[in-house]
Scaffold this motif. Sequence first.
Motif, PDB file in Angstrom:
ATOM      1  N   ALA B 222     -39.593 -13.745  24.938  1.00 20.75           N
ATOM      2  CA  ALA B 222     -39.011 -13.235  23.702  1.00 20.75           C
ATOM      3  C   ALA B 222     -38.210 -11.977  24.014  1.00 20.75           C
ATOM      4  O   ALA B 222     -38.618 -11.167  24.841  1.00 20.75           O
ATOM      5  N   THR B 223     -37.064 -11.815  23.331  1.00 25.51           N
ATOM      6  CA  THR B 223     -36.358 -10.539  23.406  1.00 25.51           C
ATOM      7  C   THR B 223     -37.124  -9.535  22.555  1.00 25.51           C
ATOM      8  O   THR B 223     -38.097  -9.904  21.891  1.00 25.51           O
ATOM      9  N   GLU B 226     -37.143 -10.637  19.009  1.00 29.07           N
ATOM     10  CA  GLU B 226     -37.997 -11.815  18.803  1.00 29.07           C
ATOM     11  C   GLU B 226     -39.471 -11.433  18.886  1.00 29.07           C
ATOM     12  O   GLU B 226     -40.307 -11.959  18.146  1.00 29.07           O
ATOM     13  N   ARG B 229     -40.412 -10.006  15.661  1.00 28.88           N
ATOM     14  CA  ARG B 229     -40.580 -11.057  14.649  1.00 28.88           C
ATOM     15  C   ARG B 229     -41.866 -11.851  14.854  1.00 28.88           C
ATOM     16  O   ARG B 229     -42.506 -12.283  13.899  1.00 28.88           O
TER      17      ARG B 229
END
Lengths: 259, 332
Positions: B222-223, B226, B229
């Motif tokens: 995930a970045t 992300e 989130r």
Amino acid sequence: MAQRIDIKDLNVYYGSFLAVADVSMAIEPRSVTAFIGPSGCGKSTLLRTLNRMHEVVPGGRVEGTVAMDGVDLYGPDVDAVAVRRQIGMVFQRPNPFPTMSIAENVLAGVRLNNRRISKQDAADLVERSLQGANLWNEVKDRLNRPGSSLSGGQQQRLCIARAIAVKPQILLMDEPASALDPISTLAIEDLIAELRSDYTIVIVTHNMQQAARVSDRTAFFNIAGTGKPGRLIEMDDTRTIFSTPSVQATEDYISGRFG
Amino acid sequence: MSTSEQRTADAPASARAGLGAGRPGRDVAGRAFAVLATGAGALILLTLAAVAVFLVIRAWPAMTTPADELADAISWIPEGTTLLQYIGPLVFGTLLAALLALAMAVPVAIGIALFISHYAPRRLASGLGYVVDLLAAIPSVIYGLWGGLWLAPRLEPAWHWLADNLGFIPLFAGPASTPPRVLMTVGVVLAVMILPIITAVSREVFLQTPRLHEEAALALGATRWEMIRMAVLPFGRSGVISAAMLGLGRALGETMAVLMILSPGFSYSFALLQAGEHQTIAANIANQFAEANPLGVSALIATGLALFVITLVVNMAARWVVARRKEFSGAN
């Protein structure tokens, strides 16, 4: 699916503190490599450099190269996020996302790459991944329950299912059974034996019997004292390490004289 | 010196006395604390009950007086208006102003909180957090002065632009009033006022996201966004809702800033850019109270009762939202 890793002259730092010094080793594809050694010897730190999770810690940085099939993971145009998508990781304590259901947890990584996966494909992937993690039969009737409703051992297998759902090249496991009871530990070890045929697995463990049971190759790490960097002492076939190690410190450690 | 000798000499004796009778003083202190804590808890309930009872008793005369008598006795209730018809637009104006403020403040607050907790370098983050807390300490009358004298003239061109270009949306229906003593301006000032509390609570919640969950997301590739989130926002969801409700509570009850900015009116109008359309309960009470006759005071207290009920309902709704997905909250 499985690829090899070559580590060359690797130094790992936390800020200015050198945590692991001068490691070079080769990790073969489709095998299980175990990192063993006393607490603080840097084996977990080294593991976390293999998918660039080390640099998540403030001040974390490395010198040297870690190559996956010849490509340096720390090369100038390599994206850490892309690296982590190809190298899965399972942590010491099970960490399913508490707000997601069991099925959503399995799909968490897949959804990062591909938001528009069809319902049928998603269901198939959930089943395949959970079967791959030996969890399907236990949870198939409650896929919409929260992941945190499972037992610790089941949660850890859910995390393995989540990691293999994205079809990684390599699977890193940081003491995956240390927070689990003996029966759950056995389930994880059986699973590792099955996953070996498809993945390159690197496992850090405190449990020498576990290393002896599940791994093909074993690397022994040690530190000279507090504040000194951890070093790779020797690496060999697991059978050799546990029967006729070539370094005295290894023999002392595996026979329980320290650590 | 002598007391310490005495104590050492006494120690074996009290030990011999057995387990139960060791130190009677400790028992008393423990019981006293239990009583004190229970009393403090009960005091909260008593206060709440006392406020509710006061509101009902004092509002009763206005509630039981026939509509035409009420309109005769109170100059600012128009002929032919019942008490409920009087309270209605006030409730509407209060909710509209508070929701408007919330809609503007929450996204910004979440953004600031995330920046402080997950993006800013550590030194900048603590400084920024301090400044945000400082905003919460500014008295509302200052916000009222600032909003009315400095901010409103600067917002006026924006309101005209909104009315000219987005006027087809009922909320922005023109013509925009000059000077802009309108609900939209009030909403902006209220948003600034509730921003600090929402930001501060959200930031604390985001900072408590378990490292384990953040790393789980990062290790999946995930970045940072992300990861936020997947791990941070779901974990902080109920906390952010609580924070928003704290802000909503403040916005609902805010008096001075509204009183100083808004040109009042009594209608069910969604036209946020038109003056003389809205009024809030709190500002209306402050506006009328000083010159109200006894029945007038009773009518104002009836509007206060309505405000009390609104805040109770808002808080209960918030608790319901938080509890609904408790299983998935990560608290277990």
